[in-house]
Design a protein around this motif. Structure first.
Motif, PDB file in Angstrom:
ATOM      1  N   LEU A  78       0.844  -1.198   0.000  1.00  0.00           N
ATOM      2  CA  LEU A  78       0.000   0.000   0.000  1.00  0.00           C
ATOM      3  C   LEU A  78       0.874   1.241   0.000  1.00  0.00           C
ATOM      4  N   PRO A  79       0.523   2.262  -0.768  1.00  0.00           N
ATOM      5  CA  PRO A  79       1.316   3.494  -0.751  1.00  0.00           C
ATOM      6  C   PRO A  79       1.212   4.202   0.597  1.00  0.00           C
ATOM      7  N   MET A  80       2.156   5.076   0.863  1.00  0.00           N
ATOM      8  CA  MET A  80       2.218   5.743   2.165  1.00  0.00           C
ATOM      9  C   MET A  80       1.045   6.681   2.405  1.00  0.00           C
ATOM     10  N   PHE A  81       0.371   7.114   1.330  1.00  0.00           N
ATOM     11  CA  PHE A  81      -0.689   8.109   1.519  1.00  0.00           C
ATOM     12  C   PHE A  81      -2.049   7.489   1.836  1.00  0.00           C
ATOM     13  N   VAL A  82      -2.132   6.172   2.052  1.00  0.00           N
ATOM     14  CA  VAL A  82      -3.398   5.560   2.445  1.00  0.00           C
ATOM     15  C   VAL A  82      -3.249   4.892   3.807  1.00  0.00           C
ATOM     16  N   SER A  83      -4.374   4.636   4.445  1.00  0.00           N
ATOM     17  CA  SER A  83      -4.379   4.047   5.777  1.00  0.00           C
ATOM     18  C   SER A  83      -3.845   2.623   5.752  1.00  0.00           C
ATOM     19  N   ARG A  84      -3.141   2.237   6.814  1.00  0.00           N
ATOM     20  CA  ARG A  84      -2.625   0.860   6.938  1.00  0.00           C
ATOM     21  C   ARG A  84      -3.751  -0.139   7.191  1.00  0.00           C
ATOM     22  N   ASP A  85      -4.947   0.356   7.520  1.00  0.00           N
ATOM     23  CA  ASP A  85      -6.070  -0.538   7.797  1.00  0.00           C
ATOM     24  C   ASP A  85      -6.790  -0.993   6.532  1.00  0.00           C
ATOM     25  N   LEU A  86      -6.382  -0.467   5.370  1.00  0.00           N
ATOM     26  CA  LEU A  86      -7.068  -0.807   4.134  1.00  0.00           C
ATOM     27  C   LEU A  86      -6.625  -2.174   3.611  1.00  0.00           C
ATOM     28  N   HIS A  87      -7.550  -2.832   2.896  1.00  0.00           N
ATOM     29  CA  HIS A  87      -7.224  -4.085   2.227  1.00  0.00           C
ATOM     30  C   HIS A  87      -6.389  -3.805   0.976  1.00  0.00           C
ATOM     31  N   SER A  88      -6.059  -4.862   0.235  1.00  0.00           N
ATOM     32  CA  SER A  88      -5.255  -4.722  -0.983  1.00  0.00           C
ATOM     33  C   SER A  88      -6.097  -4.393  -2.206  1.00  0.00           C
ATOM     34  N   VAL A  89      -7.368  -4.839  -2.239  1.00  0.00           N
ATOM     35  CA  VAL A  89      -8.208  -4.689  -3.422  1.00  0.00           C
ATOM     36  C   VAL A  89      -9.347  -3.723  -3.131  1.00  0.00           C
TER      37      VAL A  89
END
Length: 298
Positions: free
Chosen positions: A183-194
């Motif tokens: 995941l890129p740095m500008f999105v939350s770490r809680d997000l899934h991959s898809v």
């Protein structure tokens, strides 16, 4: 209030052409947007599709003409309001009004009337709507693309929901997850991959693209997938509260509805080409959604 003015101009055009041809390209021109974008906004705001609104208004006017002009031929009224035969007109008329066109001429017959819509700002409850505005540099995503008709009557899969269902069932979502990069740095770490991306390119006047997508980096395996470059844009981002899976549809519909009816009319922003992300994540064992809308100041 330019946004509201445009929406009302679009309704003006539709109302002026109910007894004739309504061109979606002209709707888009009046709206200064794509046909898909306008129809999507219309359905979320009014909770009825544009096609259904037009059908109801035409059949409302047809009923009034049958009542007021006892000499008018049913076939002439049918053709006037876009029906190719008296049979198709009678079927649609009875579906809406519960009676045949011939019965509409009788005194005391009860029918339905759907009035013209107008778009206004109304004061609602004081429920807070969380959002943030973020500007992102250009980046790339890749994934499984489908092209869909706006009214959902095209070839299978007929809707984005069907694409998700089929892709889960045949393992495509799992394969896309395995091909995704970090995941890129500008999105939350809680997000899934898809996630899902919508309206990122022009397809046709009555269609839109929708992609199950993952972020692309040096480690991604994009072979066999469609890749899309997202330009540098400003995004209005609306997160949901965490929710169980059985509340997903209700939650995402509410986010979309509040964006179009509460935030967009008064925020001083407009959408950019209708481009949207649906981001999916998980917190403390519950699901959550972020809706990303590409916007610019007006």
């Amino acid at each position: 209030m330019e946004w509201l003015e445009r929406m009302n101009r679009e309704v003006d055009y539709i109302e002026a052409n109910l007894a004739g041809e309504i061109k979606m390209s002209e709707v888009a021109r009046v709206a200064c947007s794509s046909s898909y974008q306008f129809q999507r906004m219309f359905s979320f705001i009014t909770e009825v599709t544009l096609a259904e609104y037009i059908r109801r208004r035409r059949l409302t006017l047809a009923a009034l003409e049958l009542q007021q002009d006892g000499t008018a031929k049913v076939i002439d009224i049918a053709v006037k309001y876009g029906y190719e035969s008296p049979v198709s007109f009678a079927r649609a008329f009875q579906s809406l009004h519960g009676i045949t066109p011939a019965m509409a001429r009788h005194d005391g017959i009860e029918m339905k009337a759907y009035p013209r819509l107008s778009f206004l700002i109304t004061i609602k409850g004081a429920e807070a709507m969380n959002y943030r505005i973020e500007t992102k540099e250009s980046y790339e995503v890749f994934g499984i693309e489908g092209i869909f008709r706006i009214e959902g009557d095209g070839d299978a899969p007929q809707t984005p929901a069907k694409l998700w269902e089929q892709s889960h069932a045949n393992g495509d979502v799992k394969r896309l997850e395995s091909c995704a990069g970090e995941l890129p740095m500008f999105v939350s770490r809680d997000l899934h991959s898809v996630h899902a991306l919508c309206s990122y390119r022009k397809t046709g006047p009555d269609t839109f693209p929708y992609m199950l997508c993952a972020f692309k980096d040096e480690s991604s395996n994009t072979e066999g997938y469609t890749s899309v470059t997202i330009p540098a844009l400003t995004w209005a981002i609306f997160p949901s509260d965490p929710h169980p899976w059985d509340q997903f549809n209700e939650t995402i519909e509410k986010l979309y509805h509040r964006f179009y009816t509460e935030w967009l009319p008064s925020a001083g922003y407009e959408q950019v080409k209708g481009m949207e992300f649906e981001m999916y994540g998980e917190k403390n064992g519950l699901n959550y959604i972020e809706l990303w809308f590409a916007v610019r100041k007006v």
